[in-house]
Design a protein around this motif. Structure first.
Motif, short mmCIF file in Angstrom:
data_model
loop_
_atom_site.label_atom_id
_atom_site.label_comp_id
_atom_site.label_asym_id
_atom_site.label_seq_id
_atom_site.Cartn_x
_atom_site.Cartn_y
_atom_site.Cartn_z
N GLU A 1 0.83 -1.21 0.00
CA GLU A 1 0.00 0.00 0.00
C GLU A 1 0.86 1.26 0.00
OE1 GLU A 1 -2.61 -0.66 3.31
OE2 GLU A 1 -3.99 -1.88 2.11
N ALA A 2 1.98 1.22 0.73
CA ALA A 2 2.89 2.38 0.74
C ALA A 2 3.50 2.59 -0.64
CB ALA A 2 3.99 2.17 1.77
N LEU A 3 3.84 1.50 -1.32
CA LEU A 3 4.41 1.60 -2.67
C LEU A 3 3.37 2.11 -3.67
CD1 LEU A 3 6.87 1.26 -4.40
CD2 LEU A 3 6.36 -1.17 -4.60
N ARG A 4 2.13 1.66 -3.53
CA ARG A 4 1.06 2.18 -4.40
C ARG A 4 0.90 3.69 -4.19
NH1 ARG A 4 -5.08 0.12 -3.91
NH2 ARG A 4 -4.67 0.77 -1.77
N ALA A 5 0.92 4.12 -2.92
CA ALA A 5 0.81 5.55 -2.62
C ALA A 5 1.97 6.33 -3.23
CB ALA A 5 0.75 5.77 -1.11
N ALA A 6 3.18 5.75 -3.20
CA ALA A 6 4.36 6.40 -3.79
C ALA A 6 4.23 6.52 -5.30
CB ALA A 6 5.62 5.64 -3.42
N LEU A 7 3.71 5.48 -5.94
CA LEU A 7 3.49 5.52 -7.39
C LEU A 7 2.44 6.58 -7.75
CD1 LEU A 7 3.56 1.69 -8.05
CD2 LEU A 7 5.09 3.33 -9.14
N GLN A 8 1.37 6.64 -6.97
CA GLN A 8 0.34 7.65 -7.20
C GLN A 8 0.88 9.06 -6.96
OE1 GLN A 8 -2.66 6.02 -4.59
NE2 GLN A 8 -3.68 4.94 -6.27
N PHE A 9 1.76 9.18 -5.96
CA PHE A 9 2.39 10.48 -5.69
C PHE A 9 3.24 10.91 -6.89
CE2 PHE A 9 6.26 12.69 -4.29
CZ PHE A 9 5.70 13.84 -3.73
N ALA A 10 4.05 9.98 -7.41
CA ALA A 10 4.92 10.29 -8.56
C ALA A 10 4.07 10.70 -9.77
CB ALA A 10 5.79 9.09 -8.90
N ARG A 11 3.00 9.98 -10.00
CA ARG A 11 2.11 10.30 -11.13
C ARG A 11 1.46 11.68 -10.93
NH1 ARG A 11 -3.63 7.80 -12.67
NH2 ARG A 11 -3.61 8.22 -14.89
N GLY A 12 1.00 11.94 -9.71
CA GLY A 12 0.37 13.22 -9.41
C GLY A 12 1.33 14.38 -9.55
N GLN A 13 2.58 14.17 -9.11
CA GLN A 13 3.59 15.22 -9.24
C GLN A 13 3.93 15.51 -10.70
OE1 GLN A 13 5.28 17.18 -6.74
NE2 GLN A 13 3.42 16.47 -5.72
N ALA A 14 3.94 14.46 -11.52
CA ALA A 14 4.21 14.65 -12.96
C ALA A 14 3.13 15.54 -13.58
CB ALA A 14 4.27 13.30 -13.65
N VAL A 15 1.88 15.29 -13.23
CA VAL A 15 0.77 16.09 -13.77
C VAL A 15 0.83 17.52 -13.20
CG1 VAL A 15 -1.74 16.33 -13.85
CG2 VAL A 15 -0.68 14.06 -14.13
N GLN A 16 1.03 17.61 -11.90
CA GLN A 16 1.03 18.92 -11.23
C GLN A 16 2.16 19.82 -11.73
OE1 GLN A 16 1.00 18.70 -6.92
NE2 GLN A 16 2.01 20.68 -6.75
N ARG A 17 3.34 19.25 -11.91
CA ARG A 17 4.52 20.03 -12.30
C ARG A 17 4.69 20.09 -13.82
NH1 ARG A 17 7.89 20.75 -7.75
NH2 ARG A 17 7.18 19.56 -5.95
N ASN A 18 3.82 19.37 -14.56
CA ASN A 18 3.93 19.34 -16.02
C ASN A 18 5.34 18.91 -16.45
OD1 ASN A 18 2.89 19.58 -18.62
ND2 ASN A 18 3.59 21.70 -18.83
N ALA A 19 5.79 17.81 -15.83
CA ALA A 19 7.16 17.36 -16.06
C ALA A 19 7.23 15.84 -15.99
CB ALA A 19 8.09 17.97 -15.01
N LEU A 20 8.35 15.31 -16.41
CA LEU A 20 8.60 13.87 -16.35
C LEU A 20 9.14 13.54 -14.95
CD1 LEU A 20 8.44 11.50 -18.38
CD2 LEU A 20 10.87 11.89 -18.84
N VAL A 21 8.42 12.66 -14.23
CA VAL A 21 8.81 12.28 -12.86
C VAL A 21 9.04 10.78 -12.81
CG1 VAL A 21 8.07 12.19 -10.44
CG2 VAL A 21 7.61 14.22 -11.80
N ARG A 22 10.15 10.40 -12.18
CA ARG A 22 10.53 8.99 -12.12
C ARG A 22 10.53 8.48 -10.68
NH1 ARG A 22 15.69 8.69 -14.69
NH2 ARG A 22 14.54 8.29 -16.61
N LEU A 23 9.97 7.28 -10.49
CA LEU A 23 10.10 6.57 -9.22
C LEU A 23 11.08 5.43 -9.46
CD1 LEU A 23 7.66 5.63 -6.50
CD2 LEU A 23 8.91 3.76 -7.57
N ALA A 24 12.16 5.42 -8.68
CA ALA A 24 13.19 4.39 -8.82
C ALA A 24 13.21 3.50 -7.59
CB ALA A 24 14.56 5.04 -9.03
N LEU A 25 13.12 2.20 -7.80
CA LEU A 25 13.30 1.22 -6.72
C LEU A 25 14.80 0.97 -6.64
CD1 LEU A 25 10.34 -1.13 -7.61
CD2 LEU A 25 10.41 0.62 -5.85
N THR A 26 15.39 1.36 -5.52
CA THR A 26 16.84 1.53 -5.47
C THR A 26 17.64 0.36 -4.94
OG1 THR A 26 16.54 2.60 -3.32
CG2 THR A 26 16.66 4.04 -5.25
N ASP A 27 17.01 -0.61 -4.29
CA ASP A 27 17.79 -1.66 -3.63
C ASP A 27 17.78 -2.96 -4.44
OD1 ASP A 27 19.37 -2.71 -1.48
OD2 ASP A 27 17.62 -3.86 -0.88
#
Length: 202
Positions: free
Chosen positions: A54-80
């Motif tokens: 659920e936390a990861l889904r929220a992070a993906l939705q946050f990244a998508r929302g920020q891309a729309v809000q900022r009118n920019a390309l936003v990336r979520l990277a799983l780092t480990d």
């Protein structure tokens, strides 16, 4: 002078708990704990997997929302590479209105939840979902959202499915996150059978 009164017969017959009664009580308590602790451990691990998904889904939705809000390309990277639940979200093209780091999450030390990802377009089919993705598989990985909220078309190795599993016990229920090309994110249980089951992936 104080007078000594005899206790009534009912009260003189009261007694404490015997050693045998104490031992029987302790034996029953030990049996209940022996049977209950493994089940409680699985319940805790199931809760960790669910909350991580659920936390990861929220992070993906946050990244998508920020891309729309900022009118920019936003990336979520799983780092480990080991698959611990950690990620980093930021703008692909850094500018004043879109910083390199928007959100970060480090793995909890006590959590046994692990991630595995697939970049295959067919990873959400019923046949593919029947096979769990191994922890750490496909990692590190990333997914980018465009200003319209869609997944960046033609991006190499864009994540299409994330499996959240437990590193300790394979009996713990697996949760999958399915990411469509339109940017829709779905959290589901691959083992929930039936087309009418809202928790299922089919």
């Amino acid at each position: 002078m104080l007078s000594l009164r005899r206790l009534p017969r009912c009260c003189s017959e009261l007694r404490g708990i015997s050693l045998i009664e104490t031992m029987i009580t302790l034996g029953i308590a030990a049996l209940v704990l022996t049977l209950g602790v493994p089940a409680f451990g699985n319940w805790v691990r199931n809760a960790q997997v669910r909350s991580s998904a659920e936390a990861l889904r929220a992070a993906l939705q946050f990244a998508r929302g920020q891309a729309v809000q900022r009118n920019a390309l936003v990336r979520l990277a799983l780092t480990d590479a080991a698959g611990t639940v950690s990620w980093r979200t930021g703008c692909v093209r850094v500018m004043a209105s879109c910083p390199a780091l928007l959100q970060t999450q480090s793995a909890g030390a006590a959590s046994t939840a692990r991630l595995g990802v697939s970049t295959s377009a067919g990873s959400a089919t019923t046949a593919a979902l029947s096979n769990p993705i191994a922890a750490g598989s496909g990692l590190p990985g990333a997914i980018s959202f465009t200003a319209t909220g869609t997944v960046l078309a033609g991006s190499i190795n864009a994540i299409t499915r994330i499996d959240v599993t437990d590193a300790v016990n394979t009996d713990v229920r697996r949760i999958s996150l399915l990411i469509g090309s339109a940017g829709m994110i779905r959290l589901c249980d691959p083992l929930a059978a039936g087309a009418n089951n809202p928790q299922g992936c089919s």
